[in-house]
Design an enzyme around this catalytic site. Structure first.
Site, PDB file in Angstrom:
ATOM      1  N   GLY A  32       0.845  -1.195   0.000  1.00  0.00           N
ATOM      2  CA  GLY A  32       0.000   0.000   0.000  1.00  0.00           C
ATOM      3  C   GLY A  32       0.879   1.243   0.000  1.00  0.00           C
ATOM      4  O   GLY A  32       2.104   1.145   0.135  1.00  0.00           O
ATOM      5  N   LEU A  33       0.235   2.382  -0.107  1.00  0.00           N
ATOM      6  CA  LEU A  33       0.963   3.657  -0.170  1.00  0.00           C
ATOM      7  C   LEU A  33       1.752   3.930   1.117  1.00  0.00           C
ATOM      8  O   LEU A  33       1.444   3.351   2.168  1.00  0.00           O
ATOM      9  CB  LEU A  33      -0.035   4.809  -0.366  1.00  0.00           C
ATOM     10  CG  LEU A  33      -0.795   4.848  -1.693  1.00  0.00           C
ATOM     11  CD1 LEU A  33      -1.876   5.933  -1.632  1.00  0.00           C
ATOM     12  CD2 LEU A  33       0.156   5.103  -2.860  1.00  0.00           C
ATOM     13  N   SER A  34       2.715   4.808   1.019  1.00  0.00           N
ATOM     14  CA  SER A  34       3.420   5.269   2.209  1.00  0.00           C
ATOM     15  C   SER A  34       2.400   5.941   3.130  1.00  0.00           C
ATOM     16  O   SER A  34       1.587   6.748   2.670  1.00  0.00           O
ATOM     17  CB  SER A  34       4.505   6.278   1.804  1.00  0.00           C
ATOM     18  OG  SER A  34       5.118   6.804   2.947  1.00  0.00           O
ATOM     19  N   GLY A  35       2.408   5.590   4.384  1.00  0.00           N
ATOM     20  CA  GLY A  35       1.453   6.165   5.329  1.00  0.00           C
ATOM     21  C   GLY A  35       0.134   5.420   5.399  1.00  0.00           C
ATOM     22  O   GLY A  35      -0.759   5.782   6.164  1.00  0.00           O
ATOM     23  N   ALA A  36       0.005   4.362   4.606  1.00  0.00           N
ATOM     24  CA  ALA A  36      -1.258   3.603   4.609  1.00  0.00           C
ATOM     25  C   ALA A  36      -1.444   2.848   5.925  1.00  0.00           C
ATOM     26  O   ALA A  36      -2.566   2.494   6.289  1.00  0.00           O
ATOM     27  CB  ALA A  36      -1.298   2.637   3.436  1.00  0.00           C
ATOM     28  N   GLY A  37      -0.339   2.587   6.623  1.00  0.00           N
ATOM     29  CA  GLY A  37      -0.452   1.889   7.906  1.00  0.00           C
ATOM     30  C   GLY A  37       0.170   0.507   7.902  1.00  0.00           C
ATOM     31  O   GLY A  37      -0.066  -0.289   8.825  1.00  0.00           O
ATOM     32  N   LYS A  38       0.984   0.220   6.923  1.00  0.00           N
ATOM     33  CA  LYS A  38       1.560  -1.135   6.789  1.00  0.00           C
ATOM     34  C   LYS A  38       2.416  -1.518   8.005  1.00  0.00           C
ATOM     35  O   LYS A  38       2.227  -2.590   8.578  1.00  0.00           O
ATOM     36  CB  LYS A  38       2.425  -1.233   5.518  1.00  0.00           C
ATOM     37  CG  LYS A  38       1.677  -0.924   4.238  1.00  0.00           C
ATOM     38  CD  LYS A  38       2.583  -1.003   3.031  1.00  0.00           C
ATOM     39  CE  LYS A  38       3.692   0.043   3.009  1.00  0.00           C
ATOM     40  NZ  LYS A  38       3.225   1.447   2.956  1.00  0.00           N
ATOM     41  N   SER A  39       3.339  -0.638   8.384  1.00  0.00           N
ATOM     42  CA  SER A  39       4.241  -0.963   9.497  1.00  0.00           C
ATOM     43  C   SER A  39       3.473  -1.111  10.806  1.00  0.00           C
ATOM     44  O   SER A  39       3.672  -2.072  11.550  1.00  0.00           O
ATOM     45  CB  SER A  39       5.287   0.138   9.688  1.00  0.00           C
ATOM     46  OG  SER A  39       6.156   0.130   8.616  1.00  0.00           O
ATOM     47  N   SER A 106       5.961  -1.765  -2.099  1.00  0.00           N
ATOM     48  CA  SER A 106       5.960  -2.719  -3.231  1.00  0.00           C
ATOM     49  C   SER A 106       4.923  -2.324  -4.286  1.00  0.00           C
ATOM     50  O   SER A 106       3.927  -3.022  -4.467  1.00  0.00           O
ATOM     51  CB  SER A 106       5.749  -4.154  -2.745  1.00  0.00           C
ATOM     52  OG  SER A 106       4.704  -4.284  -1.813  1.00  0.00           O
TER      53      SER A 106
HETATM   54  P1  ADP Z   1       3.311   2.786   6.265  1.00  0.00           P
HETATM   55  O1  ADP Z   1       4.136   1.717   6.911  1.00  0.00           O
HETATM   56  O2  ADP Z   1       2.272   2.224   5.350  1.00  0.00           O
HETATM   57  O3  ADP Z   1       4.117   3.867   5.619  1.00  0.00           O
HETATM   58  P2  ADP Z   1       2.702   3.581   8.969  1.00  0.00           P
HETATM   59  O4  ADP Z   1       2.361   2.275   9.600  1.00  0.00           O
HETATM   60  O5  ADP Z   1       4.058   4.138   9.218  1.00  0.00           O
HETATM   61  O6  ADP Z   1       2.449   3.513   7.392  1.00  0.00           O
HETATM   62  O7  ADP Z   1       1.562   4.595   9.398  1.00  0.00           O
HETATM   63  C1  ADP Z   1       1.663   5.972   9.165  1.00  0.00           C
HETATM   64  C2  ADP Z   1       0.905   6.746  10.241  1.00  0.00           C
HETATM   65  O8  ADP Z   1      -0.493   6.574  10.106  1.00  0.00           O
HETATM   66  C3  ADP Z   1       1.259   6.360  11.659  1.00  0.00           C
HETATM   67  O9  ADP Z   1       1.353   7.536  12.437  1.00  0.00           O
HETATM   68  C4  ADP Z   1       0.104   5.517  12.123  1.00  0.00           C
HETATM   69  O10 ADP Z   1      -0.095   5.629  13.514  1.00  0.00           O
HETATM   70  C5  ADP Z   1      -1.050   6.111  11.325  1.00  0.00           C
HETATM   71  N1  ADP Z   1      -2.022   5.077  10.988  1.00  0.00           N
HETATM   72  C6  ADP Z   1      -1.741   3.975  10.288  1.00  0.00           C
HETATM   73  N2  ADP Z   1      -2.851   3.230  10.105  1.00  0.00           N
HETATM   74  C7  ADP Z   1      -3.867   3.881  10.702  1.00  0.00           C
HETATM   75  C8  ADP Z   1      -5.272   3.622  10.864  1.00  0.00           C
HETATM   76  N3  ADP Z   1      -5.853   2.518  10.368  1.00  0.00           N
HETATM   77  N4  ADP Z   1      -5.996   4.527  11.515  1.00  0.00           N
HETATM   78  C9  ADP Z   1      -5.422   5.632  12.007  1.00  0.00           C
HETATM   79  N5  ADP Z   1      -4.110   5.947  11.902  1.00  0.00           N
HETATM   80  C10 ADP Z   1      -3.322   5.077  11.254  1.00  0.00           C
END
Ligand code: ADP
Length: 207
Positions: A32-39, A106
């Site tokens: 998914g996109l950067s910031g999508a919440g993957k990590s 990815s």
């Molecule tokens: P990625 O790994 O996809 O780049 P991150 O896991 O780093 O994304 O998440 C980015 C930010 O968004 C973090 O601050 C996280 O706490 C927040 N976040 C991620 N998923 C959610 C969600 N489902 N609801 C609310 N906030 C989220």
């Protein structure tokens, strides 16, 4: 280059390792996109699985780029090589009996599909972390979108480089809308439904 190399079959098999661990081994591939919440989601799933006695490991984009892939940048060729290495590494880790959870943008379908092709049916579980670009950009925890919009970061996924949405992922979670806990639960439910968290001899006990 690889002509003189043959795969050395282990005497301890993957099946035996799975029996010992009491669960199947596989790769849960978050995309998914950067910031999508993957990590965040990857680590939340790991916590839940760990509490259930599973052996797990999270491979995370930033962490891998500090070591295994430190020589790689973000050009299409380097992104492809990054994902190829992670896939090869993940396959070995799954072979070692682990549940491998990966958190990589990815963005390219062909790269994800090549990892799927590397693994046996059912060993590659693709999870699309579906969050609209607007939501990811609003979160912008690392300030990367802002930099990308200004052109400071070239070839940034979603802005100046494409993201190819998975066509047939095993799971889609709405990480732009639902909470991390809710998304994690949906994934655990899928794994349970596929009997990934048990083996024939050892049934999960997580009441
Ligand atoms: P990625 O790994 O996809 O780049 P991150 O896991 O780093 O994304 O998440 C980015 C930010 O968004 C973090 O601050 C996280 O706490 C927040 N976040 C991620 N998923 C959610 C969600 N489902 N609801 C609310 N906030 C989220």
């Amino acid at each position: 280059m690889t002509n003189n190399i043959t795969w050395h079959a282990p005497t301890v098999t993957r099946g035996q390792r799975e029996e010992l661990n009491g669960h199947k081994s596989f790769i849960l591939w978050l995309t998914g996109l950067s910031g999508a919440g993957k990590s965040t989601l990857a680590h939340r799933i790991e916590e839940i699985l760990f509490k259930r006695g599973c052996r797990t490991y999270v491979l995370d984009g930033d962490n891998v780029r500090q070591g295994l892939c430190r020589d790689l940048g973000f050009s299409p060729a380097d992104r492809q090589e990054n994902i190829r290495r992670v896939g090869a590494m993940g396959k070995l880790m799954a072979d070692a009996g682990l549940i491998v959870i990966t958190a990589f943008i990815s963005p390219f379908r062909v790269d994800r599909d090549s990892i799927r092709a590397l693994l046996e049916e059912g060993d590659f579980i693709e999870v699309y972390c579906d969050a609209p670009l607007q939501v990811c950009e609003e979160r912008d925890v690392k300030g990367l979108y802002q930099k990308a919009r200004k052109g400071v970061i070239p070839e940034f996924t979603g802005i100046s480089s494409p993201y190819e949405v998975p066509l047939h992922p095993e799971i889609i979670v709405q990480t732009g809308r639902d909470t991390i806990d809710s998304c994690a639960l949906q994934i655990i439910e899928y794994l349970d439904s596929q009997e990934k968290l048990t083996t024939t001899h050892k049934k999960a006990n997580h009441t």
